[in-house]
Design an enzyme around this catalytic site. Sequence first.
Site, PDB file in Angstrom:
ATOM      1  CE1 TYR A  33       1.049  -0.421   4.226  1.00  0.00           C
ATOM      2  CE2 TYR A  33       0.066   1.698   4.332  1.00  0.00           C
ATOM      3  CZ  TYR A  33       0.940   0.751   4.950  1.00  0.00           C
ATOM      4  OH  TYR A  33       1.236   0.916   6.145  1.00  0.00           O
ATOM      5  CE  LYS A 147       3.222   2.969   3.076  1.00  0.00           C
ATOM      6  NZ  LYS A 147       3.191   3.044   4.267  1.00  0.00           N
ATOM      7  CD  GLU A 179       9.743   1.227  10.668  1.00  0.00           C
ATOM      8  OE1 GLU A 179       9.763   2.330  10.018  1.00  0.00           O
ATOM      9  OE2 GLU A 179       9.929   0.293  10.359  1.00  0.00           O
ATOM     10  CG  LEU A 203       8.146   2.057   4.983  1.00  0.00           C
ATOM     11  CD1 LEU A 203       8.133   1.118   3.965  1.00  0.00           C
ATOM     12  CD2 LEU A 203       7.017   2.897   5.085  1.00  0.00           C
TER      13      LEU A 203
HETATM   14  N1  PMP Z   1       7.543   3.711   8.941  1.00  0.00           N
HETATM   15  C1  PMP Z   1       6.397   2.897   9.113  1.00  0.00           C
HETATM   16  C2  PMP Z   1       6.405   1.378   9.670  1.00  0.00           C
HETATM   17  C3  PMP Z   1       5.276   3.304   8.401  1.00  0.00           C
HETATM   18  O1  PMP Z   1       4.397   2.487   8.252  1.00  0.00           O
HETATM   19  C4  PMP Z   1       5.269   4.638   7.889  1.00  0.00           C
HETATM   20  C5  PMP Z   1       3.954   5.172   7.117  1.00  0.00           C
HETATM   21  N2  PMP Z   1       3.245   4.434   6.303  1.00  0.00           N
HETATM   22  C6  PMP Z   1       6.485   5.257   7.810  1.00  0.00           C
HETATM   23  C7  PMP Z   1       7.750   4.695   8.515  1.00  0.00           C
HETATM   24  C8  PMP Z   1       6.543   6.702   7.177  1.00  0.00           C
HETATM   25  O2  PMP Z   1       6.707   6.684   5.851  1.00  0.00           O
HETATM   26  P1  PMP Z   1       6.231   7.656   5.088  1.00  0.00           P
HETATM   27  O3  PMP Z   1       6.774   8.876   5.421  1.00  0.00           O
HETATM   28  O4  PMP Z   1       6.435   7.265   3.588  1.00  0.00           O
HETATM   29  O5  PMP Z   1       4.781   7.997   5.347  1.00  0.00           O
END
Ligand code: PMP
Length: 283
Positions: A33, A147, A179, A203
């Site tokens: 996603y 993701k 994270e 991620l």
């Molecule tokens: N880490 C994780 C585990 C996430 O789910 C997300 C957001 N989906 C992020 C980091 C941040 O990613 P982004 O800045 O692309 O939203």
Amino acid sequence: MIRIVYVNGEYVREEEAKVSIFDRGFLFADGVYEVTSVLGGKLIDFEGHFVRLTRSLSELQMVNPITSEDLLKVHRELVQKNSVVEGLVYLQVTRGVADRDFAFPDDISPTVVMFTQEKSMSESPLAQRGMKVISIDDQRWGRCDIKTVQLLYPCMGKMMAVASGADDAWMVHDGKVTEGTSNNAYIVKDDTIITRELSNDILHGITRAAVLRFANEAQMTVEERNFSIEEAKNADEAFITSASTFVMPVVNIDGVDVGTGKPGKIAARLREIYLEETLKTAI
Ligand code: PMP
């Protein structure tokens, strides 16, 4: 308001949207996603999300079924049909529909679903107050760089946080913070911004990439390295980034105030710069 959503090439009212019970996204979380934020009716970092989507799919041996141009059209169409000024566009691509079997056939067509969520994001009470986080063991799998919609552990982590009166959880692997449940984690010590380096453990946040670029351009010092919860508790500031929260200060970790216990100046500045700069390239 009834939303208009997108399912496999069609725009339908949300209550009419249907996906098969044999969809591998439903049976195996076999899908990926993206979440793209909308500010002033425009899409933030669209291209970055498209590139990451293609990479996530390819790591799972799937081909991106939609071109960047077509995906942009659908995003814009949904934003327009639902009159979204501020909020999100959620996009999910699953491997598709097949009779239940762990092995997947290579001739099925992917399911593509998209919908919008209205959300006020630029003016956030949480950005004024700052977030409280708890630390939890990172019990996810070894490919957190993909993701996938396999998000049960982050959901459990979020619920653990809520149950203890906090806003979110930071996950810890081998003594170091990976994270947040749905965001990247940072600390600031002596004016240096510290965040874990990219690997399969986290991620690769689109907002992370933008914020680090803006920080460098503003001559701020950035160190990409691991840090522990102990180090975070003793930091001057802490914050998170994600497409839906931008830059959000963290003021308390496991009940211990970070710095003054108030949102820090570097996090506040980065939030300001991010909102200002990112709007310039919104499409
Ligand atoms: N880490 C994780 C585990 C996430 O789910 C997300 C957001 N989906 C992020 C980091 C941040 O990613 P982004 O800045 O692309 O939203």
